[in-house]
Design an enzyme around this catalytic site. Structure first.
Site, PDB file in Angstrom:
ATOM      1  N   GLY A  45       0.830  -1.193   0.000  1.00 17.61           N
ATOM      2  CA  GLY A  45       0.000   0.000   0.000  1.00 17.61           C
ATOM      3  C   GLY A  45       0.867   1.246   0.000  1.00 17.61           C
ATOM      4  N   GLN A  50       3.243  10.023   0.685  1.00 15.16           N
ATOM      5  CA  GLN A  50       4.516   9.324   0.890  1.00 15.16           C
ATOM      6  C   GLN A  50       5.478   9.533  -0.273  1.00 15.16           C
ATOM      7  OE1 GLN A  50       2.408   5.398   1.967  1.00 15.16           O
ATOM      8  NE2 GLN A  50       4.351   5.302   3.056  1.00 15.16           N
ATOM      9  N   CYS A  95       5.639   0.275   7.162  1.00 18.69           N
ATOM     10  CA  CYS A  95       5.348   1.429   6.319  1.00 18.69           C
ATOM     11  C   CYS A  95       6.587   1.758   5.505  1.00 18.69           C
ATOM     12  CB  CYS A  95       4.970   2.618   7.205  1.00 18.69           C
ATOM     13  SG  CYS A  95       4.563   4.116   6.284  1.00 18.69           S
ATOM     14  N   LEU A  96       6.406   2.015   4.219  1.00 18.63           N
ATOM     15  CA  LEU A  96       7.558   2.362   3.374  1.00 18.63           C
ATOM     16  C   LEU A  96       8.229   3.650   3.841  1.00 18.63           C
ATOM     17  CD1 LEU A  96       6.148   1.417  -0.142  1.00 18.63           C
ATOM     18  CD2 LEU A  96       8.064   0.322   1.045  1.00 18.63           C
ATOM     19  N   HIS A 137      -4.651   2.064   7.453  1.00 16.34           N
ATOM     20  CA  HIS A 137      -3.271   2.563   7.531  1.00 16.34           C
ATOM     21  C   HIS A 137      -3.055   3.687   6.508  1.00 16.34           C
ATOM     22  CE1 HIS A 137       1.246   1.923   7.858  1.00 16.34           C
ATOM     23  NE2 HIS A 137       1.139   2.590   6.723  1.00 16.34           N
ATOM     24  N   GLU A 138      -3.479   3.451   5.264  1.00 25.18           N
ATOM     25  CA  GLU A 138      -3.259   4.446   4.201  1.00 25.18           C
ATOM     26  C   GLU A 138      -4.128   5.679   4.401  1.00 25.18           C
ATOM     27  OE1 GLU A 138      -0.675   4.021   2.615  1.00 25.18           O
ATOM     28  OE2 GLU A 138      -0.400   1.865   2.842  1.00 25.18           O
ATOM     29  N   HIS A 141      -2.569   8.179   6.640  1.00 24.47           N
ATOM     30  CA  HIS A 141      -1.579   9.040   5.960  1.00 24.47           C
ATOM     31  C   HIS A 141      -2.231  10.321   5.439  1.00 24.47           C
ATOM     32  CE1 HIS A 141       2.196   6.841   5.936  1.00 24.47           C
ATOM     33  NE2 HIS A 141       1.631   5.739   5.496  1.00 24.47           N
TER      34      HIS A 141
HETATM   35  C1  QAP Z   1       0.866  -0.475   4.879  1.00 22.29           C
HETATM   36  O1  QAP Z   1       2.994  -0.987   4.105  1.00 22.29           O
HETATM   37  C2  QAP Z   1       0.455  -1.676   5.659  1.00 22.29           C
HETATM   38  O2  QAP Z   1       9.763  -1.507   6.445  1.00 22.29           O
HETATM   39  C3  QAP Z   1       1.697  -0.779   3.669  1.00 22.29           C
HETATM   40  O3  QAP Z   1      11.664  -2.347   4.760  1.00 22.29           O
HETATM   41  C4  QAP Z   1       1.371  -2.515   6.254  1.00 22.29           C
HETATM   42  O4  QAP Z   1       3.650  -1.718   2.130  1.00 22.29           O
HETATM   43  C5  QAP Z   1      -0.837  -1.957   5.805  1.00 22.29           C
HETATM   44  C6  QAP Z   1       7.699  -2.151   3.526  1.00 22.29           C
HETATM   45  C7  QAP Z   1       0.955  -3.627   6.958  1.00 22.29           C
HETATM   46  C8  QAP Z   1      -1.259  -3.056   6.516  1.00 22.29           C
HETATM   47  C9  QAP Z   1      -0.363  -3.902   7.083  1.00 22.29           C
HETATM   48  C10 QAP Z   1       8.080  -1.796   4.789  1.00 22.29           C
HETATM   49  C11 QAP Z   1       8.672  -2.581   2.645  1.00 22.29           C
HETATM   50  C12 QAP Z   1       6.318  -2.078   3.063  1.00 22.29           C
HETATM   51  C13 QAP Z   1       9.394  -1.863   5.192  1.00 22.29           C
HETATM   52  C14 QAP Z   1       3.945  -1.461   3.261  1.00 22.29           C
HETATM   53  C15 QAP Z   1      10.368  -2.281   4.316  1.00 22.29           C
HETATM   54  C16 QAP Z   1      10.005  -2.646   3.037  1.00 22.29           C
HETATM   55  C17 QAP Z   1       5.306  -1.595   3.795  1.00 22.29           C
HETATM   56 CO    CO Z   2       2.462   3.841   5.562  1.00 24.96          CO
END
Ligand code: QAP
Ligand code: CO
Length: 173
Positions: A45, A50, A95-96, A137-138, A141
């Site tokens: 996501g 971001q 989270c990215l 989550h999004e 943001h």
């Molecule tokens: C949000 O998060 C989310 O730390 C999206 O090193 C996460 O895509 C919603 C990511 C979990 C619901 C559950 C994070 C990639 C990606 C990192 C992501 C990383 C590489 C996170």
């Molecule tokens: Co995020």
């Protein structure tokens, strides 16, 4: 369109995103570039803020049973409004914009959503499981809220200490 991920503690992540009014080619280019960035970064996501575009735009692509994220499973959500929500679910979120950190966060289990697609058509969506969590989550943001803002005082302090240590290590390399 060239995008870069804005990382915590950049203050831009605290901005409130603005309603989208023009469903034009510029919006479509942003959405396409966001998808490429999300897949390249191994994300599920991404919100426009971001990538330094404070607009009420988010994309989601929850991996299927084989862990694949084909583009036909992409969901593009613009100007979302939650119309109902129920239950409680926890998930270890990342989270990215906060790379390398994951924390258990409590969310609603299911929700209903009104939103617009890339052409401005009104849509509704019912979500549960990881999709429901990712939408919440999004959508946070869009209000300038990060998952780490939801931690207890003591967990947040622990996070800040650990994050600073890792940032320092990254600079040295
Ligand atoms: C949000 O998060 C989310 O730390 C999206 O090193 C996460 O895509 C919603 C990511 C979990 C619901 C559950 C994070 C990639 C990606 C990192 C992501 C990383 C590489 C996170
Ligand atoms: Co995020």
């Amino acid at each position: 369109m060239k995008l870069t991920i804005v990382e915590y503690p950049d203050k831009r992540l605290k901005e409130k995103s603005l309603v989208v009014e023009k469903f034009d080619q510029e919006l479509h280019s942003l959405l396409d570039a966001m998808y490429d960035m999300m897949i390249e970064s191994n994300g599920i996501g991404l919100a426009a803020i971001q990538v330094a575009h404070p607009k009420r735009v988010l994309i989601l692509n929850i991996p299927d049973e084989d862990g694949e994220q084909p583009k036909e499973n992409l969901i593009e959500i613009i100007n979302p409004v939650i119309t109902s929500k129920e239950g409680v679910a926890t998930y270890q979120e990342g989270c990215l914009s906060v790379p390398g950190f994951y924390e258990e966060i409590e969310r609603f289990e299911t929700l209903s959503l009104n939103y617009q697609d890339r052409d401005g058509n009104t849509k509704t969506l019912e979500a549960d499981g990881l999709l429901s969590i990712a939408i919440q989550h999004e959508m946070d943001h869009l209000e300038g809220v990060l998952f780490i803002d939801k931690l207890s005082y003591s967990r947040r302090k622990k996070f800040e200490k650990e994050y600073k240590r890792v940032q320092k290590e990254k600079k040295q390399r």
